[in-house]
Design a protein around this motif. Structure first.
Motif, mmCIF file in Angstrom:
data_model
loop_
_atom_site.group_PDB
_atom_site.id
_atom_site.type_symbol
_atom_site.label_atom_id
_atom_site.label_comp_id
_atom_site.label_asym_id
_atom_site.label_seq_id
_atom_site.Cartn_x
_atom_site.Cartn_y
_atom_site.Cartn_z
ATOM 1 N N SER A 194 28.790 -46.498 6.860
ATOM 2 C CA SER A 194 27.788 -46.561 5.799
ATOM 3 C C SER A 194 27.196 -47.959 5.697
ATOM 4 O O SER A 194 27.876 -48.969 5.910
ATOM 5 N N SER A 195 25.919 -48.024 5.339
ATOM 6 C CA SER A 195 25.250 -49.312 5.170
ATOM 7 C C SER A 195 25.647 -49.999 3.871
ATOM 8 O O SER A 195 25.392 -51.187 3.683
ATOM 9 N N ASN A 200 26.495 -53.633 4.092
ATOM 10 C CA ASN A 200 27.292 -53.536 5.313
ATOM 11 C C ASN A 200 26.441 -53.371 6.573
ATOM 12 O O ASN A 200 26.590 -52.413 7.323
ATOM 13 N N ARG A 201 25.551 -54.333 6.783
ATOM 14 C CA ARG A 201 24.823 -54.389 8.057
ATOM 15 C C ARG A 201 24.932 -55.818 8.605
ATOM 16 O O ARG A 201 23.918 -56.496 8.815
ATOM 17 N N ARG A 233 22.736 -57.183 11.347
ATOM 18 C CA ARG A 233 21.334 -57.436 10.977
ATOM 19 C C ARG A 233 21.257 -58.388 9.792
ATOM 20 O O ARG A 233 20.267 -58.417 9.061
ATOM 21 N N ASN A 235 22.670 -58.195 7.077
ATOM 22 C CA ASN A 235 22.591 -57.372 5.868
ATOM 23 C C ASN A 235 21.161 -57.179 5.370
ATOM 24 O O ASN A 235 20.922 -57.032 4.159
ATOM 25 N N ASP A 241 17.180 -51.872 5.305
ATOM 26 C CA ASP A 241 16.248 -50.885 5.841
ATOM 27 C C ASP A 241 16.087 -49.777 4.805
ATOM 28 O O ASP A 241 16.676 -49.825 3.708
ATOM 29 N N GLU A 261 17.112 -46.724 4.782
ATOM 30 C CA GLU A 261 18.346 -45.985 4.511
ATOM 31 C C GLU A 261 19.227 -46.750 3.533
ATOM 32 O O GLU A 261 19.787 -46.170 2.596
ATOM 33 N N MET A 262 19.362 -48.055 3.745
ATOM 34 C CA MET A 262 20.182 -48.853 2.833
ATOM 35 C C MET A 262 19.577 -48.893 1.442
ATOM 36 O O MET A 262 20.305 -48.833 0.439
ATOM 37 N N ARG A 303 20.524 -45.770 -0.214
ATOM 38 C CA ARG A 303 21.959 -45.750 -0.475
ATOM 39 C C ARG A 303 22.311 -46.623 -1.676
ATOM 40 O O ARG A 303 23.144 -46.251 -2.505
ATOM 41 N N CYS A 324 22.407 -61.431 2.258
ATOM 42 C CA CYS A 324 21.319 -60.488 2.534
ATOM 43 C C CYS A 324 20.091 -61.297 2.917
ATOM 44 O O CYS A 324 19.821 -62.345 2.330
ATOM 45 N N ASP A 376 14.482 -55.438 6.230
ATOM 46 C CA ASP A 376 14.551 -55.459 7.691
ATOM 47 C C ASP A 376 13.127 -55.400 8.235
ATOM 48 O O ASP A 376 12.361 -54.493 7.910
#
Length: 257
Positions: free
Chosen positions: A2-3, A20-21, A24, A26, A29, A31-32, A35, A63, A67
């Motif tokens: 999961s992101s 949790n990226r 990248r 953090n 994107d 999706e994040m 979420r 962060c 993105d």
């Protein structure tokens, strides 16, 4: 994977939300972004959670904003601009449980949507804050409005206008009030969790009422600034091709102050 990760300690009443990226830095994107909104809404209904710590995975960044590979289609009208980051914060999702941010490494650009909706920020000595928008031909609008509620005007203006040429060190961020506690390297999460545990031990209604009162105290000025943001962004942002070119041509050197 999961992101956004969520872990809750029912004994202390503290949940830790982790961006949790790390590969990248953090960056957020679409999706994040979705979420994060889901997580804040879920925490609203979890009575075992009375305080939240927000942090980022890895050592390099809390962060780094949106993105740059995220594709956000936009209508042509400046009156209908879509900003996918507007809904990523706890207050935007009607969560009035206190949120303490734990910052390690870089926090820049769209990270301020999250930091601006936290109650206070704990950072370790590796933390560095900057706003790259103007360097890339973009208007710093929402970010500047949120930060103007936290630190003196001159500090916000300097950060926004200097772009990538300068970063605010953890020490300077502490001196101007952006950061409320400076922890040793790697110690931000532990220090923020300790604060959240104390807060979670206080009566819930009193804590959430205080969060609402504090937010209301700055809401009028923030709401007026946010109302102007979409038009300023639509009028002032460079075309996407120019933004990409400026991003590719950006200087790597910066001053840490």
């Amino acid at each position: 994977m999961s992101s956004v990760l969520v872990s809750a300690d029912k004994d202390s009443g503290v949940a830790v939300v982790t961006l949790n990226r790390p590969g990248r830095l953090n960056a957020i994107d679409l999706e994040m972004a979705g979420r994060l909104a889901d997580v804040w809404r879920e925490l609203r209904f979890d009575d075992t959670v009375r305080a939240v710590v927000l942090t980022g995975a890895g050592e390099r960044a809390f962060c780094t904003g949106i993105d740059r590979d995220a594709v956000v289609p936009q209508p042509n009208s400046p009156f209908a601009q879509d900003d996918p980051l507007l809904g990523i914060g706890p207050k935007a999702n009607d969560l009035w449980k206190p949120v303490v941010a734990a910052v390690r490494g870089m926090a820049c650009g769209g990270a301020f949507y999250l930091l601006g909706e936290a109650e206070f920020i704990v950072a370790d000595t590796t933390a560095a804050f900057f706003d790259p928008h103007t360097t890339y031909g973009m208007v710093s609008a929402y970010e500047s409005v949120l930060m103007a509620q936290r630190v003196p005007y001159g500090e916000v203006a300097r950060m926004a206008l200097m772009g990538t040429a300068e970063r605010i060190s953890a020490r300077r961020a502490y001196e101007v009030g952006l950061v409320s506690e400076l922890a040793p390297e790697g110690g931000a999460l532990e220090a923020a969790t300790a604060c959240a545990s104390v807060i979670a031990g206080h009566p819930t209604e009193a804590v959430q009422g205080t969060v609402r009162a504090l937010w209301a105290a700055s809401e009028a000025g923030r709401a007026q600034g946010v109302a102007q943001a979409p038009h300023l962004i639509a009028l002032g942002n460079a075309a996407g091709e120019r933004q990409a070119r400026l991003f590719a041509e950006r200087g790597r050197a910066y001053r840490l102050r």
